[in-house]
Design a protein around this motif. Sequence first.
Motif, PDB file in Angstrom:
ATOM      1  N   LYS A  84       0.804  -1.214   0.000  1.00 57.92           N
ATOM      2  CA  LYS A  84       0.000   0.000   0.000  1.00 57.92           C
ATOM      3  C   LYS A  84       0.841   1.269   0.000  1.00 57.92           C
ATOM      4  O   LYS A  84       0.319   2.348   0.137  1.00 57.92           O
ATOM      5  CB  LYS A  84      -0.932  -0.016   1.207  1.00 57.92           C
ATOM      6  CG  LYS A  84      -1.891  -1.194   1.151  1.00 57.92           C
ATOM      7  CD  LYS A  84      -2.633  -1.389   2.432  1.00 57.92           C
ATOM      8  CE  LYS A  84      -3.484  -2.631   2.352  1.00 57.92           C
ATOM      9  NZ  LYS A  84      -4.043  -2.983   3.633  1.00 57.92           N
ATOM     10  N   ILE A  92      -7.341   0.640   2.458  1.00 52.75           N
ATOM     11  CA  ILE A  92      -7.902   1.046   1.180  1.00 52.75           C
ATOM     12  C   ILE A  92      -9.418   1.036   1.319  1.00 52.75           C
ATOM     13  O   ILE A  92      -9.998   0.055   1.774  1.00 52.75           O
ATOM     14  CB  ILE A  92      -7.431   0.113   0.054  1.00 52.75           C
ATOM     15  CG1 ILE A  92      -5.926   0.225  -0.108  1.00 52.75           C
ATOM     16  CG2 ILE A  92      -8.142   0.442  -1.244  1.00 52.75           C
ATOM     17  CD1 ILE A  92      -5.328  -0.699  -1.112  1.00 52.75           C
ATOM     18  N   GLN A  93     -10.030   2.157   0.941  1.00 56.20           N
ATOM     19  CA  GLN A  93     -11.471   2.311   1.104  1.00 56.20           C
ATOM     20  C   GLN A  93     -12.084   2.682  -0.241  1.00 56.20           C
ATOM     21  O   GLN A  93     -11.495   3.438  -1.015  1.00 56.20           O
ATOM     22  CB  GLN A  93     -11.749   3.407   2.132  1.00 56.20           C
ATOM     23  CG  GLN A  93     -13.140   3.418   2.673  1.00 56.20           C
ATOM     24  CD  GLN A  93     -13.253   4.412   3.813  1.00 56.20           C
ATOM     25  OE1 GLN A  93     -12.845   5.554   3.664  1.00 56.20           O
ATOM     26  NE2 GLN A  93     -13.794   3.978   4.926  1.00 56.20           N
ATOM     27  N   GLN A  94     -13.284   2.171  -0.498  1.00 54.50           N
ATOM     28  CA  GLN A  94     -13.989   2.460  -1.737  1.00 54.50           C
ATOM     29  C   GLN A  94     -14.782   3.753  -1.573  1.00 54.50           C
ATOM     30  O   GLN A  94     -15.586   3.881  -0.667  1.00 54.50           O
ATOM     31  CB  GLN A  94     -14.935   1.300  -2.057  1.00 54.50           C
ATOM     32  CG  GLN A  94     -15.536   1.345  -3.417  1.00 54.50           C
ATOM     33  CD  GLN A  94     -14.607   0.849  -4.490  1.00 54.50           C
ATOM     34  OE1 GLN A  94     -13.691   0.093  -4.211  1.00 54.50           O
ATOM     35  NE2 GLN A  94     -14.824   1.267  -5.702  1.00 54.50           N
ATOM     36  N   LYS A  95     -14.512   4.731  -2.446  1.00 53.43           N
ATOM     37  CA  LYS A  95     -15.274   5.986  -2.450  1.00 53.43           C
ATOM     38  C   LYS A  95     -15.812   6.193  -3.849  1.00 53.43           C
ATOM     39  O   LYS A  95     -15.084   6.589  -4.747  1.00 53.43           O
ATOM     40  CB  LYS A  95     -14.391   7.162  -2.038  1.00 53.43           C
ATOM     41  CG  LYS A  95     -14.152   7.230  -0.572  1.00 53.43           C
ATOM     42  CD  LYS A  95     -13.811   8.638  -0.162  1.00 53.43           C
ATOM     43  CE  LYS A  95     -13.720   8.702   1.347  1.00 53.43           C
ATOM     44  NZ  LYS A  95     -13.314   9.996   1.818  1.00 53.43           N
ATOM     45  N   ASN A 128     -13.843   4.945  -7.334  1.00 53.87           N
ATOM     46  CA  ASN A 128     -12.399   4.744  -7.182  1.00 53.87           C
ATOM     47  C   ASN A 128     -12.037   4.380  -5.750  1.00 53.87           C
ATOM     48  O   ASN A 128     -12.789   4.609  -4.819  1.00 53.87           O
ATOM     49  CB  ASN A 128     -11.621   5.983  -7.641  1.00 53.87           C
ATOM     50  CG  ASN A 128     -12.119   7.236  -6.970  1.00 53.87           C
ATOM     51  OD1 ASN A 128     -13.084   7.209  -6.235  1.00 53.87           O
ATOM     52  ND2 ASN A 128     -11.464   8.340  -7.216  1.00 53.87           N
ATOM     53  N   LYS A 129     -10.832   3.803  -5.595  1.00 50.86           N
ATOM     54  CA  LYS A 129     -10.328   3.403  -4.287  1.00 50.86           C
ATOM     55  C   LYS A 129      -9.407   4.483  -3.748  1.00 50.86           C
ATOM     56  O   LYS A 129      -8.649   5.084  -4.499  1.00 50.86           O
ATOM     57  CB  LYS A 129      -9.569   2.086  -4.388  1.00 50.86           C
ATOM     58  CG  LYS A 129     -10.440   0.922  -4.766  1.00 50.86           C
ATOM     59  CD  LYS A 129      -9.618  -0.325  -4.889  1.00 50.86           C
ATOM     60  CE  LYS A 129     -10.493  -1.486  -5.322  1.00 50.86           C
ATOM     61  NZ  LYS A 129      -9.710  -2.704  -5.508  1.00 50.86           N
ATOM     62  N   ARG A 149      -6.626   5.557  -0.470  1.00 46.82           N
ATOM     63  CA  ARG A 149      -5.842   5.115   0.678  1.00 46.82           C
ATOM     64  C   ARG A 149      -6.115   6.042   1.847  1.00 46.82           C
ATOM     65  O   ARG A 149      -6.077   7.264   1.702  1.00 46.82           O
ATOM     66  CB  ARG A 149      -4.350   5.138   0.344  1.00 46.82           C
ATOM     67  CG  ARG A 149      -3.955   4.185  -0.741  1.00 46.82           C
ATOM     68  CD  ARG A 149      -2.481   4.181  -1.010  1.00 46.82           C
ATOM     69  NE  ARG A 149      -1.945   5.520  -1.127  1.00 46.82           N
ATOM     70  CZ  ARG A 149      -0.747   5.884  -0.680  1.00 46.82           C
ATOM     71  NH1 ARG A 149       0.042   5.030  -0.118  1.00 46.82           N
ATOM     72  NH2 ARG A 149      -0.321   7.115  -0.824  1.00 46.82           N
TER      73      ARG A 149
END
Length: 104
Positions: free
Chosen positions: A6, A86-89, A92-93, A95
């Motif tokens: 990451k 890592i988060q989904q927004k 798109n992903k 960090r």
Amino acid sequence: MIGKIKLKKNDQVKIISGKDSGKTGRVLSVDRIRGRVVVEGANLVKKTKRRRSEQDQGGIIEIEAPLHISNVMVVTKNGKTTRVAIQQKGDNKVRIAKKTGEEL
């Protein structure tokens, strides 16, 4: 190869173990296959360089050697070390820092 890496180039990181522990620096390169990163100004080793021409002087130079990725942690804007998630927004992903929840 280790799990998902990451870290990215130009991330600000702090070295948490090894001979340079406590130093902070910018990531110059990431080797995803070997799981290593090169940090600016850290893990310096001496290397002999051969003279190639009249202008190019040879001698002993210091270069940054790669560190294992487990020996560094990302530094947030307020200077604390944190792990990265890592988060989904939307589509798109992104960090994010685990301690503060801010985007990296």
